[in-house]
Motif scaffolding. Structure first.
Motif, PDB file in Angstrom:
ATOM      1  N   THR A 199       0.844  -1.187   0.000  1.00  0.00           N
ATOM      2  CA  THR A 199       0.000   0.000   0.000  1.00  0.00           C
ATOM      3  C   THR A 199       0.885   1.245   0.000  1.00  0.00           C
ATOM      4  OG1 THR A 199      -0.075   0.112   2.399  1.00  0.00           O
ATOM      5  CG2 THR A 199      -1.778  -1.220   1.318  1.00  0.00           C
ATOM      6  N   PRO A 200       0.385   2.330  -0.562  1.00  0.00           N
ATOM      7  CA  PRO A 200       1.173   3.567  -0.516  1.00  0.00           C
ATOM      8  C   PRO A 200       1.546   3.955   0.916  1.00  0.00           C
ATOM      9  CG  PRO A 200      -0.687   3.812  -1.990  1.00  0.00           C
ATOM     10  CD  PRO A 200      -0.854   2.486  -1.301  1.00  0.00           C
ATOM     11  N   THR A 201       0.666   3.643   1.871  1.00  0.00           N
ATOM     12  CA  THR A 201       0.958   3.983   3.254  1.00  0.00           C
ATOM     13  C   THR A 201       2.157   3.196   3.760  1.00  0.00           C
ATOM     14  OG1 THR A 201      -1.363   4.493   3.599  1.00  0.00           O
ATOM     15  CG2 THR A 201      -0.034   4.179   5.556  1.00  0.00           C
ATOM     16  N   ALA A 202       2.232   1.897   3.466  1.00  0.00           N
ATOM     17  CA  ALA A 202       3.383   1.092   3.895  1.00  0.00           C
ATOM     18  C   ALA A 202       4.656   1.624   3.249  1.00  0.00           C
ATOM     19  CB  ALA A 202       3.172  -0.376   3.559  1.00  0.00           C
ATOM     20  N   ALA A 203       4.587   1.935   1.986  1.00  0.00           N
ATOM     21  CA  ALA A 203       5.753   2.479   1.293  1.00  0.00           C
ATOM     22  C   ALA A 203       6.170   3.817   1.906  1.00  0.00           C
ATOM     23  CB  ALA A 203       5.466   2.633  -0.192  1.00  0.00           C
ATOM     24  N   LYS A 204       5.191   4.653   2.201  1.00  0.00           N
ATOM     25  CA  LYS A 204       5.483   5.957   2.810  1.00  0.00           C
ATOM     26  C   LYS A 204       6.102   5.773   4.196  1.00  0.00           C
ATOM     27  CE  LYS A 204       3.336  10.292   4.178  1.00  0.00           C
ATOM     28  NZ  LYS A 204       2.100  11.053   4.297  1.00  0.00           N
ATOM     29  N   LEU A 205       5.565   4.853   4.969  1.00  0.00           N
ATOM     30  CA  LEU A 205       6.104   4.603   6.309  1.00  0.00           C
ATOM     31  C   LEU A 205       7.528   4.056   6.241  1.00  0.00           C
ATOM     32  CD1 LEU A 205       2.899   3.155   7.971  1.00  0.00           C
ATOM     33  CD2 LEU A 205       4.017   5.324   8.561  1.00  0.00           C
ATOM     34  N   LEU A 206       7.795   3.174   5.276  1.00  0.00           N
ATOM     35  CA  LEU A 206       9.165   2.676   5.106  1.00  0.00           C
ATOM     36  C   LEU A 206      10.105   3.813   4.719  1.00  0.00           C
ATOM     37  CD1 LEU A 206       8.825  -0.748   3.260  1.00  0.00           C
ATOM     38  CD2 LEU A 206       9.616  -0.343   5.601  1.00  0.00           C
ATOM     39  N   ALA A 207       9.647   4.675   3.840  1.00  0.00           N
ATOM     40  CA  ALA A 207      10.478   5.813   3.436  1.00  0.00           C
ATOM     41  C   ALA A 207      10.766   6.724   4.626  1.00  0.00           C
ATOM     42  CB  ALA A 207       9.794   6.597   2.314  1.00  0.00           C
ATOM     43  N   GLN A 208       9.767   6.941   5.455  1.00  0.00           N
ATOM     44  CA  GLN A 208       9.970   7.767   6.646  1.00  0.00           C
ATOM     45  C   GLN A 208      10.931   7.084   7.620  1.00  0.00           C
ATOM     46  OE1 GLN A 208       6.000   8.480   8.112  1.00  0.00           O
ATOM     47  NE2 GLN A 208       5.595  10.036   6.557  1.00  0.00           N
ATOM     48  N   ALA A 209      10.773   5.777   7.801  1.00  0.00           N
ATOM     49  CA  ALA A 209      11.666   5.033   8.693  1.00  0.00           C
ATOM     50  C   ALA A 209      13.105   5.144   8.203  1.00  0.00           C
ATOM     51  CB  ALA A 209      11.227   3.573   8.772  1.00  0.00           C
ATOM     52  N   TRP A 210      13.297   4.943   6.908  1.00  0.00           N
ATOM     53  CA  TRP A 210      14.636   5.032   6.315  1.00  0.00           C
ATOM     54  C   TRP A 210      15.218   6.437   6.508  1.00  0.00           C
ATOM     55  CZ3 TRP A 210      17.097   0.887   3.988  1.00  0.00           C
ATOM     56  CH2 TRP A 210      18.334   1.188   3.391  1.00  0.00           C
ATOM     57  N   TYR A 211      14.403   7.437   6.230  1.00  0.00           N
ATOM     58  CA  TYR A 211      14.844   8.828   6.377  1.00  0.00           C
ATOM     59  C   TYR A 211      15.307   9.102   7.817  1.00  0.00           C
ATOM     60  CZ  TYR A 211      14.591  13.836   7.143  1.00  0.00           C
ATOM     61  OH  TYR A 211      14.872  15.119   7.528  1.00  0.00           O
ATOM     62  N   HIS A 212      14.492   8.724   8.785  1.00  0.00           N
ATOM     63  CA  HIS A 212      14.827   9.012  10.181  1.00  0.00           C
ATOM     64  C   HIS A 212      16.033   8.202  10.665  1.00  0.00           C
ATOM     65  CE1 HIS A 212      11.694  11.846  11.093  1.00  0.00           C
ATOM     66  NE2 HIS A 212      10.822  11.062  10.487  1.00  0.00           N
ATOM     67  N   ALA A 213      16.265   7.050  10.070  1.00  0.00           N
ATOM     68  CA  ALA A 213      17.429   6.237  10.458  1.00  0.00           C
ATOM     69  C   ALA A 213      18.715   6.771   9.845  1.00  0.00           C
ATOM     70  CB  ALA A 213      17.222   4.785  10.044  1.00  0.00           C
ATOM     71  N   TYR A 214      18.644   7.291   8.624  1.00  0.00           N
ATOM     72  CA  TYR A 214      19.861   7.616   7.890  1.00  0.00           C
ATOM     73  C   TYR A 214      20.053   9.091   7.569  1.00  0.00           C
ATOM     74  CZ  TYR A 214      20.433   2.622   7.525  1.00  0.00           C
ATOM     75  OH  TYR A 214      20.608   1.299   7.833  1.00  0.00           O
ATOM     76  N   GLU A 233       2.960  -3.344  10.169  1.00  0.00           N
ATOM     77  CA  GLU A 233       1.549  -3.479  10.567  1.00  0.00           C
ATOM     78  C   GLU A 233       0.616  -3.157   9.408  1.00  0.00           C
ATOM     79  OE1 GLU A 233       1.210  -2.578  15.299  1.00  0.00           O
ATOM     80  OE2 GLU A 233       1.460  -0.836  13.998  1.00  0.00           O
ATOM     81  N   GLU A 234       0.976  -2.167   8.621  1.00  0.00           N
ATOM     82  CA  GLU A 234       0.135  -1.725   7.506  1.00  0.00           C
ATOM     83  C   GLU A 234      -0.142  -2.864   6.519  1.00  0.00           C
ATOM     84  OE1 GLU A 234      -2.305   0.975   5.866  1.00  0.00           O
ATOM     85  OE2 GLU A 234      -1.062   1.443   7.603  1.00  0.00           O
ATOM     86  N   VAL A 235       0.807  -3.751   6.361  1.00  0.00           N
ATOM     87  CA  VAL A 235       0.645  -4.868   5.431  1.00  0.00           C
ATOM     88  C   VAL A 235       0.215  -6.141   6.157  1.00  0.00           C
ATOM     89  CG1 VAL A 235       1.797  -6.249   3.660  1.00  0.00           C
ATOM     90  CG2 VAL A 235       2.364  -3.841   3.902  1.00  0.00           C
ATOM     91  N   ALA A 236       0.782  -6.386   7.331  1.00  0.00           N
ATOM     92  CA  ALA A 236       0.532  -7.638   8.054  1.00  0.00           C
ATOM     93  C   ALA A 236      -0.891  -7.742   8.593  1.00  0.00           C
ATOM     94  CB  ALA A 236       1.530  -7.791   9.200  1.00  0.00           C
ATOM     95  N   CYS A 237      -1.405  -6.677   9.166  1.00  0.00           N
ATOM     96  CA  CYS A 237      -2.728  -6.750   9.797  1.00  0.00           C
ATOM     97  C   CYS A 237      -3.835  -7.127   8.815  1.00  0.00           C
ATOM     98  CB  CYS A 237      -3.034  -5.451  10.536  1.00  0.00           C
ATOM     99  SG  CYS A 237      -1.947  -5.171  11.952  1.00  0.00           S
TER     100      CYS A 237
END
Length: 142
Positions: free
Chosen positions: A5-20, A38-42
């Motif tokens: 989902t775009p939300t999962a992709a957006k959340l991954l991008a945010q996670a990557w940004y905040h980590a690096y 959670e966005e994909v698993a639930c």
């Protein structure tokens, strides 16, 4: 195949940004990594539970092992069970010590934890979005 989902992709991008980013925020990176999974698993594992969390997904996979399989072969070249997915989710979930305030174990995530969480989340989102984990069909006798 379920698409990310775009939300999962957006959340991954945010996670990557905040980590690096130049001034990393490990706690935010870790939180967004968990949310991406959670966005994909639930909806995949517990589609009728609109209050599902990664914790309830993990519990379901642990308690319903016989209902799930992965494309990763198990013993004797049979489809493997959900254990690799459930274990990685579990490590991600229990490692998020910043999730609850007020606990003696609550603290911010460190950089190494955040980076590991982000990479685990990328793998889990990819697996969950491409049918690496799937519910066994009713006709398999399980």
């Amino acid at each position: 195949m379920q698409e990310t989902t775009p939300t999962a992709a957006k959340l991954l991008a945010q996670a990557w940004y905040h980590a690096y980013r130049p001034d990393p925020d490990p706690t935010t990176a870790y939180r967004e990594a968990v949310r991406a999974v959670e966005e994909v698993a639930c909806p995949l594992v517990l589609p009728n539970n609109h209050k599902a969390t990664l914790g309830t997904v993990i519990a379901h996979l642990r308690d319903a092992v016989a209902k799930w399989e992965t494309v990763l072969f198990g013993t004797g070249a049979a489809p493997g069970g959900p254990e690799p997915v459930q274990e990685l989710m579990s490590r991600l979930w229990t490692g998020q010590v910043s999730r609850h305030g007020g606990s003696k174990n609550s603290c911010d995530q460190d950089q190494a934890e955040a980076e590991a969480a982000v990479h685990a989340a990328v793998l889990l989102v990819q697996w969950l979005s491409t049918d690496v984990l799937s519910r066994k069909s009713e006709g398999t006798g399980t």
